[in-house]
Design an enzyme around this catalytic site. Structure first.
Site, mmCIF file in Angstrom:
data_model
loop_
_atom_site.group_PDB
_atom_site.id
_atom_site.type_symbol
_atom_site.label_atom_id
_atom_site.label_comp_id
_atom_site.label_asym_id
_atom_site.label_seq_id
_atom_site.Cartn_x
_atom_site.Cartn_y
_atom_site.Cartn_z
ATOM 1 C CG ASP A 264 13.264 28.733 -35.484
ATOM 2 O OD1 ASP A 264 13.498 29.792 -34.879
ATOM 3 O OD2 ASP A 264 12.887 28.711 -36.671
ATOM 4 C CG HIS A 265 17.075 31.838 -31.698
ATOM 5 N ND1 HIS A 265 17.692 31.705 -32.910
ATOM 6 C CD2 HIS A 265 16.849 33.165 -31.537
ATOM 7 C CE1 HIS A 265 17.831 32.886 -33.452
ATOM 8 N NE2 HIS A 265 17.337 33.790 -32.654
ATOM 9 C CG HIS B 220 14.287 32.532 -37.478
ATOM 10 N ND1 HIS B 220 14.550 31.463 -36.667
ATOM 11 C CD2 HIS B 220 15.492 33.038 -37.819
ATOM 12 C CE1 HIS B 220 15.865 31.338 -36.522
ATOM 13 N NE2 HIS B 220 16.449 32.272 -37.220
#
Ligand code: NAD
Length: 484
Positions: free
Chosen positions: A177-178, A240
């Site tokens: 999950d950047h 996110h």
């Protein structure tokens, strides 16, 4: 600040989908930046593996073009790019067949860390895991990196976890999950757990509410087909925004170690209350004179998928009982901005009287743009005229605080890939976390279908549907303005 780049041990990195959009825009330019920063050892090897027919040189040219197009600054002089490209190779591989796998396994170096980045559609994850095993590449030194979306709902996420678990241990699986790789997001943990100042106030007794906003100016553009099957809940909130919520709300982990941190995040997700339907506002952006609206973008005049979502969420535990978390995300909004705002309660008693007005401390953590933090503090308005109060920001923009070293801060993908090589899973989602997140979102999505819920339209370039403003107004609160 002294720049500290810790080199990693030699590694092999295979990028499945190495010719795709994500690889060209993010992964490869990011790796080049790490190379320029001196973090990549001489012997490191990066192999692109994808469906297109091409040789090593063809791939090097593709990567050169990608870095020139998508790198954030001009390619440095002095042959750095050539030296980086020399580490690259390419194997044409069919994820669902036998082509290329023998060749790939021949190219893999014995006895070193090998990371396999699954930068392909999730329908191929199982095939890739299976073949890595079948062709002897799934050793104890192997790690796999999987991209979002991780499942479409709880059932598919469980199935995906099960498929990967057939050949890889949980300690070898890195679910990206950047958002977790962003500098500011990690700073959130540093601020909470590295200072004595905030943690005593970080609870329902002192925090009135928390707002999380992730606003985009773009529409769904060319991704309409994919997006319409997912919507803001699946595309942004389930992953996110939930991850941000977890880091804000979790209890202090005993150590900054993968399972300590992930255990605490999981407890937050499990403590989320089901959301009341009237605490959710869904929206779709309208057409403008120049640009199509959401339904035109996805080519479905009857689409009921949301491009905007605002919701009020409660966490049922001692720390947060009674403190609402307001989450908001959407496309085609006024500005591209992501921030977390912790709005503290009023002072219990004002010695300055009613005319001093209402003043609150607000801690704002800006993820973009201008990554940094601001703390609104109430002070006396300078000058004569009696005791008039004013809120001033204590502002720390990281780029200013770090000075010239700000350029050296790795972006989210670079940092996360290096964490994979180092074997540090702290900033990656564990399988049970992902499943718990789906277990919470699934009934909400099912509720919309059952009620035939139709998203409200909103003006492109606005802050979302009117009803989302009402969600706050009803509680005597206000969203922070969406501005660049
Ligand atoms: P893309 O369509 O641009 O690229 C897909 C890649 O997969 C290509 O290299 C293609 O050759 C390869 N591929 C497809 N079928 C194959 C097969 N049978 N065997 C071997 N290789 C095959 O996709 P993308 O946008 O790069 O996305 C890749 C993954 O990353 C997806 O899961 C996507 O959801 C995820 N993701 C992408 C972005 C983004 O910004 N593009 C952002 C977040 C997540």
């Amino acid at each position: 600040m002294v720049s500290r780049v810790i080199p990693v041990d030699p590694f092999d990195l295979v990028i499945f989908g190495g010719t795709g959009d994500l690889a060209r825009r993010k992964i490869l330019p990011g790796l080049f930046r790490r190379f320029c920063a001196g973090q990549m050892p001489e012997e490191a090897q990066i192999i692109g593996a994808a469906r297109s027919e091409m040789d090593d040189d063809g791939y090097r040219q593709l990567v050169r073009d990608a870095i020139e197009e998508f790198g954030d600054k001009p390619v440095p002089e002095g042959g750095a790019l050539d030296a980086f490209l020399a580490r690259l190779g390419y194997v044409q591989v069919d994820a669902t067949g036998t082509d290329g796998w023998e060749e790939l396994s021949r190219r893999i170096t014995e006895d070193r860390v090998r990371a396999f980045y699954f930068s392909v559609g999730p329908s191929l994850f199982g095939d890739l895991a299976e073949r890595l095993h079948q062709y002897g590449m799934a050793s104890g030194q192997s790690r796999i990196v999987v991209e979002k979306p991780f499942g479409h709902d709880l059932g598919t996420a469980k199935a995906l976890n099960a498929v990967l678990a057939q050949h890889f241990d949980e300690t070898q699986i890195y679910r990206i999950d950047h958002y977790l790789g962003k500098e500011t997001v990690q700073n959130l943990m540093a601020v909470r757990f590295g200072n004595v100042l905030f943690e005593p106030l970080w609870n329902a007794q002192y925090v009135d509410h928390i707002q999380v906003t992730v606003a985009e100016t773009v529409g769904v553009g060319g991704r309409g087909g994919y997006y319409d099957k997912s919507g803001a809940m699946r595309d942004m909130v389930q992953n996110h925004l939930m991850q941000l919520l977890c880091l804000i709300a979790m209890e202090p982990p005993a150590k900054f170690e993968p399972d300590s941190v992930r255990d605490e995040k999981l407890k937050v997700i499990r403590a989320l209350e089901p959301v009341e339907p009237h605490h959710i506002v869904r929206g779709q952006y309208d057409a403008t004179e120049k640009e199509p609206g959401y339904r035109e973008d996805v080519e479905d005049p009857k689409s009921r998928t949301e491009s905007f979502l605002a919701m009020k969420v409660h966490i049922s535990n001692w720390r947060w009982a009674g403190t609402p978390f307001y989450l908001r995300t959407g496309k085609r909004l006024r500005a591209r901005t992501s921030e977390i705002a912790v709005v503290f309660k009023d002072a219990p008693h004002s010695i300055f009287g009613a005319e001093a007005g209402r003043h609150r401390n607000v801690l704002i953590i800006r993820l973009q743009p201008n990554e940094g933090m601001t703390l609104d503090v109430t002070i006396k308005e300078p000058g004569p005229g009696g005791m008039r109060l004013v809120d001033v920001p204590l502002d720390m923009t990281f780029a200013d605080a770090l000075g010239p070293d700000a350029d050296e801060v790795p972006d989210a993908y670079e940092r996360l890939i290096m964490d994979v090589i180092r074997g540090n899973q702290t900033l990656f989602m564990r399988g049970d976390e992902v499943e718990a997140a789906w277990a919470w979102t699934d009934p909400i999505i099912a509720g919309w279908a059952a009620r035939n819920d139709v998203p409200k339209t909103y003006d492109a370039g606005s802050a979302g549907p009117e009803d989302s403003l009402m969600l706050m107004h009803r509680d005597g609160r206000k969203w922070r303005e969406i501005k660049a």
